[in-house]
Design an enzyme around this catalytic site. Structure first.
Site, PDB file in Angstrom:
ATOM      1  N   LYS A  39     -14.512 -33.474  16.303  1.00 49.05           N
ATOM      2  CA  LYS A  39     -14.672 -34.938  16.257  1.00 49.05           C
ATOM      3  C   LYS A  39     -14.088 -35.560  17.536  1.00 49.05           C
ATOM      4  O   LYS A  39     -13.375 -34.885  18.292  1.00 49.05           O
ATOM      5  CB  LYS A  39     -13.940 -35.492  15.026  1.00 49.05           C
ATOM      6  CG  LYS A  39     -12.435 -35.257  15.065  1.00 49.05           C
ATOM      7  CD  LYS A  39     -11.720 -35.792  13.839  1.00 49.05           C
ATOM      8  CE  LYS A  39     -10.220 -35.511  13.974  1.00 49.05           C
ATOM      9  NZ  LYS A  39      -9.392 -36.300  13.109  1.00 49.05           N
ATOM     10  N   ARG A 134      -4.459 -41.840   2.938  1.00 51.32           N
ATOM     11  CA  ARG A 134      -5.500 -42.226   3.889  1.00 51.32           C
ATOM     12  C   ARG A 134      -6.818 -42.049   3.153  1.00 51.32           C
ATOM     13  O   ARG A 134      -6.962 -42.549   2.044  1.00 51.32           O
ATOM     14  CB  ARG A 134      -5.369 -41.300   5.122  1.00 51.32           C
ATOM     15  CG  ARG A 134      -5.501 -41.966   6.443  1.00 51.32           C
ATOM     16  CD  ARG A 134      -5.164 -41.038   7.595  1.00 51.32           C
ATOM     17  NE  ARG A 134      -5.983 -39.840   7.673  1.00 51.32           N
ATOM     18  CZ  ARG A 134      -5.990 -38.991   8.681  1.00 51.32           C
ATOM     19  NH1 ARG A 134      -5.195 -39.206   9.715  1.00 51.32           N
ATOM     20  NH2 ARG A 134      -6.745 -37.917   8.681  1.00 51.32           N
ATOM     21  N   HIS A 166      -5.681 -33.340   3.033  1.00 54.86           N
ATOM     22  CA  HIS A 166      -5.124 -33.280   4.395  1.00 54.86           C
ATOM     23  C   HIS A 166      -3.610 -33.523   4.315  1.00 54.86           C
ATOM     24  O   HIS A 166      -3.163 -34.378   3.546  1.00 54.86           O
ATOM     25  CB  HIS A 166      -5.801 -34.359   5.247  1.00 54.86           C
ATOM     26  CG  HIS A 166      -5.643 -34.198   6.727  1.00 54.86           C
ATOM     27  ND1 HIS A 166      -5.838 -33.003   7.382  1.00 54.86           N
ATOM     28  CD2 HIS A 166      -5.338 -35.092   7.690  1.00 54.86           C
ATOM     29  CE1 HIS A 166      -5.659 -33.181   8.680  1.00 54.86           C
ATOM     30  NE2 HIS A 166      -5.344 -34.446   8.895  1.00 54.86           N
ATOM     31  N   ARG A 222      -8.893 -25.860   8.765  1.00 54.98           N
ATOM     32  CA  ARG A 222      -9.580 -26.777   9.700  1.00 54.98           C
ATOM     33  C   ARG A 222      -8.685 -26.938  10.935  1.00 54.98           C
ATOM     34  O   ARG A 222      -7.664 -27.622  10.872  1.00 54.98           O
ATOM     35  CB  ARG A 222      -9.792 -28.155   9.049  1.00 54.98           C
ATOM     36  CG  ARG A 222     -10.516 -28.124   7.708  1.00 54.98           C
ATOM     37  CD  ARG A 222     -10.725 -29.547   7.184  1.00 54.98           C
ATOM     38  NE  ARG A 222      -9.500 -30.330   7.104  1.00 54.98           N
ATOM     39  CZ  ARG A 222      -8.714 -30.395   6.042  1.00 54.98           C
ATOM     40  NH1 ARG A 222      -9.004 -29.742   4.937  1.00 54.98           N
ATOM     41  NH2 ARG A 222      -7.623 -31.129   6.074  1.00 54.98           N
ATOM     42  N   TYR A 266       0.505 -53.304  40.968  1.00 54.76           N
ATOM     43  CA  TYR A 266       0.688 -54.597  40.303  1.00 54.76           C
ATOM     44  C   TYR A 266       2.114 -54.769  39.772  1.00 54.76           C
ATOM     45  O   TYR A 266       2.673 -53.843  39.191  1.00 54.76           O
ATOM     46  CB  TYR A 266      -0.266 -54.716  39.108  1.00 54.76           C
ATOM     47  CG  TYR A 266      -1.727 -54.772  39.459  1.00 54.76           C
ATOM     48  CD1 TYR A 266      -2.221 -55.729  40.328  1.00 54.76           C
ATOM     49  CD2 TYR A 266      -2.610 -53.866  38.897  1.00 54.76           C
ATOM     50  CE1 TYR A 266      -3.582 -55.778  40.628  1.00 54.76           C
ATOM     51  CE2 TYR A 266      -3.969 -53.919  39.185  1.00 54.76           C
ATOM     52  CZ  TYR A 266      -4.442 -54.877  40.056  1.00 54.76           C
ATOM     53  OH  TYR A 266      -5.783 -54.928  40.352  1.00 54.76           O
ATOM     54  N   CYS A 313      -3.291 -48.422  37.309  1.00 60.52           N
ATOM     55  CA  CYS A 313      -4.297 -49.490  37.321  1.00 60.52           C
ATOM     56  C   CYS A 313      -5.554 -49.026  36.577  1.00 60.52           C
ATOM     57  O   CYS A 313      -5.587 -47.949  36.020  1.00 60.52           O
ATOM     58  CB  CYS A 313      -4.663 -49.840  38.761  1.00 60.52           C
ATOM     59  SG  CYS A 313      -3.243 -50.230  39.773  1.00 60.52           S
ATOM     60  N   MET A 314      -6.581 -49.871  36.598  1.00 62.41           N
ATOM     61  CA  MET A 314      -7.804 -49.534  35.856  1.00 62.41           C
ATOM     62  C   MET A 314      -8.489 -48.284  36.419  1.00 62.41           C
ATOM     63  O   MET A 314      -8.980 -47.438  35.682  1.00 62.41           O
ATOM     64  CB  MET A 314      -8.785 -50.712  35.900  1.00 62.41           C
ATOM     65  CG  MET A 314      -9.994 -50.521  35.011  1.00 62.41           C
ATOM     66  SD  MET A 314     -11.136 -51.912  35.082  1.00 62.41           S
ATOM     67  CE  MET A 314     -10.211 -53.192  34.265  1.00 62.41           C
ATOM     68  N   ASP A 315      -8.502 -48.167  37.755  1.00 63.24           N
ATOM     69  CA  ASP A 315      -9.275 -47.098  38.401  1.00 63.24           C
ATOM     70  C   ASP A 315      -8.411 -46.132  39.202  1.00 63.24           C
ATOM     71  O   ASP A 315      -8.919 -45.172  39.757  1.00 63.24           O
ATOM     72  CB  ASP A 315     -10.281 -47.687  39.408  1.00 63.24           C
ATOM     73  CG  ASP A 315     -10.892 -48.966  38.922  1.00 63.24           C
ATOM     74  OD1 ASP A 315     -11.470 -48.937  37.831  1.00 63.24           O
ATOM     75  OD2 ASP A 315     -10.769 -49.999  39.620  1.00 63.24           O
TER      76      ASP A 315
HETATM   77  C1  LIG Z   1      -9.477 -34.164   8.044  1.00 60.40           C
HETATM   78  C2  LIG Z   1      -8.981 -33.426   9.236  1.00 60.40           C
HETATM   79  N1  LIG Z   1      -8.864 -32.108   9.172  1.00 60.40           N
HETATM   80  C3  LIG Z   1      -8.408 -31.386  10.228  1.00 60.40           C
HETATM   81  C4  LIG Z   1      -8.045 -32.016  11.397  1.00 60.40           C
HETATM   82  C5  LIG Z   1      -7.516 -31.179  12.529  1.00 60.40           C
HETATM   83  O1  LIG Z   1      -6.158 -31.474  12.744  1.00 60.40           O
HETATM   84  P1  LIG Z   1      -5.367 -30.763  13.921  1.00 60.40           P
HETATM   85  O2  LIG Z   1      -5.951 -31.264  15.171  1.00 60.40           O
HETATM   86  O3  LIG Z   1      -3.966 -31.181  13.713  1.00 60.40           O
HETATM   87  O4  LIG Z   1      -5.600 -29.305  13.730  1.00 60.40           O
HETATM   88  C6  LIG Z   1      -8.144 -33.397  11.489  1.00 60.40           C
HETATM   89  C7  LIG Z   1      -7.724 -34.100  12.701  1.00 60.40           C
HETATM   90  O5  LIG Z   1      -7.042 -35.066  12.707  1.00 60.40           O
HETATM   91  C8  LIG Z   1      -8.635 -34.126  10.384  1.00 60.40           C
HETATM   92  O6  LIG Z   1      -8.773 -35.465  10.433  1.00 60.40           O
END
Ligand SMILES: Cc1ncc(COP(=O)(O)O)c(C=O)c1O
Length: 375
Positions: A39, A134, A166, A222, A266, A313-315
């Site tokens: 992700k 969450r 999680h 995961r 700046y 800065c920005m760039d």
């Molecule tokens: C639902 C879920 N599972 C697994 C992960 C992976 O976590 P990590 O990067 O700590 O291994 C994330 C990342 O935030 C997550 O949101």
């Protein structure tokens, strides 16, 4: 006529290191299957190339937050097991189910939304909130989701393929919340099974729990940050060898000597005490470099560290090269594996008051991602 130049600012991604990290994590997961989380543009590393490399390295599953991310993977040709889990109302469940993506239901209402949209019997995983507060169904909401899943299953409307949650404190392995969440998770799975629903794949562990908590591995782990070679927390120790995958580098756009008393950038937050050479690095907060790294973080130029001076800065940002020889075009390594003395993402996190996850994930803007290694 144009001459081909190295990118002005480049994130060089080592796919061999990524593959080796995944193999090491799969070993750590033992009999559990492995999901690589890609992700948020694969934590800044580029979602599509990392997804392809993760599959090539043998990952069983890919995980993303949104339906859109999942559909982008499918559009790029990914056909493997794929789960997404974070859905605002109106998410395109029809397209997800059509594309063979498994979606997560975090409440009875969300399950109903998925069932109403699905063009055919969807494969759905159920998410229980075990203490993170969450995403996921909590307490009575879980009981309602279990009842809704059981009813939909009896009606032949859904295939429940997984049950998951999680952890909040996995990067502090001794934290009592870990035991508590594991206990709540086991009870939630039992409640589902008692209602006649096979929980499917049970999963609870992120990278930190994969590395430190075998009791939480269940059927699938995961992993996100560890696959990219970054420790979930710098205080964590474990025997698994991981190599940071990203090197962020640029070339000095300008080099000049400034006199004692000259201020930089700046707000004039830094002033040279003696005459010194400064180098201009063409990266800024437009690329995700944190302003809070100003006057604190370091880069590496010609094998030696140089500190950021003045406000990012920005760039662009400015580094103090002291009396070292330097020229326009010299390579600047902002972060990398750290094997040659360059700063790491963890160093940047410490310097800018954040976590390494954020350092790499926010990198974007005009940075060109290039890839080496891989199949
Ligand atoms: C639902 C879920 N599972 C697994 C992960 C992976 O976590 P990590 O990067 O700590 O291994 C994330 C990342 O935030 C997550 O949101």
């Amino acid at each position: 006529m144009s001459t081909l130049q190295a990118p002005q600012a480049e994130a060089l991604i080592d796919l061999d290191a990524f593959g080796a990290n995944i193999a090491a994590l799969a070993q750590c997961a033992r009999s559990a299957a492995l999901m690589t989380v890609v992700k948020a543009n694969a934590y800044g590393h580029g979602m599509l190339p990392m997804a392809r490399a993760a599959r090539a390295a043998g990952t069983d599953w890919l995980g993303v937050a949104t339906v859109d991310e999942a559909l982008a993977l499918r559009a790029a040709g990914d056909t493997g097991d794929l789960l997404c889990w974070l859905h605002a109302p109106g998410a395109d469940f029809a397209a997800a189910v059509d594309a063979g993506v498994e979606v997560t239901a975090s409440s009875a209402e969300q399950l109903a939304e998925i069932l109403a949209a699905a063009p055919r019997r969807p494969r759905v995983q159920l998410k229980v909130d075990t203490g993170l507060s969450r995403n996921g169904a909590l307490g009575e909401q879980w009981t309602a989701l279990v009842a809704a899943a059981a009813a939909a299953q009896s009606a032949g409307q859904v295939e429940i393929t997984g049950t998951w949650s999680h952890l909040a404190c996995a990067d502090e392995p001794a934290h009592p919340a870990n035991d508590h969440q594991e206990t709540v998770f086991r009870a939630a799975v039992d409640e589902l099974a008692a209602a006649g629903v096979d929980p499917g794949l049970r999963h609870l562990s992120n990278s930190a729990a994969t590395l430190s908590r075998p009791s939480a591995h269940f059927d699938l782990v995961r992993v996100g940050i560890a696959a990219y070679g970054i420790r979930p927390d710098p205080a964590m120790t474990y025997p698994t060898l991981l190599t940071p995958v990203m090197t962020l580098r640029a070339r000095l756009a300008q080099v000049k000597t400034i006199p004692a008393g000259a201020s930089v950038s700046y707000g004039q937050t830094w002033t040279a005490e003696t005459a010194t050479t400064v180098g201009l690095v063409p990266l800024g907060y437009g690329e995700g470099i944190a302003i809070s790294a100003s006057n604190r973080a370091e880069v590496q130029v010609a094998g030696a560290r140089a500190r950021l001076v003045g406000r990012v800065c920005m760039d662009q940002l400015v580094v103090d090269l002291g009396d070292r020889p330097a020229a326009r075009g010299d390579e600047v390594v902002l972060l990398g594996p750290g094997h040659d003395g360059e700063p790491t993402a963890e160093d940047w996190a410490a310097a800018s008051g954040t976590i390494a996850y954020e350092v790499v994930t926010r990198l974007g803007g005009r940075i060109v991602r290039t890839y080496k290694g891989g199949a």
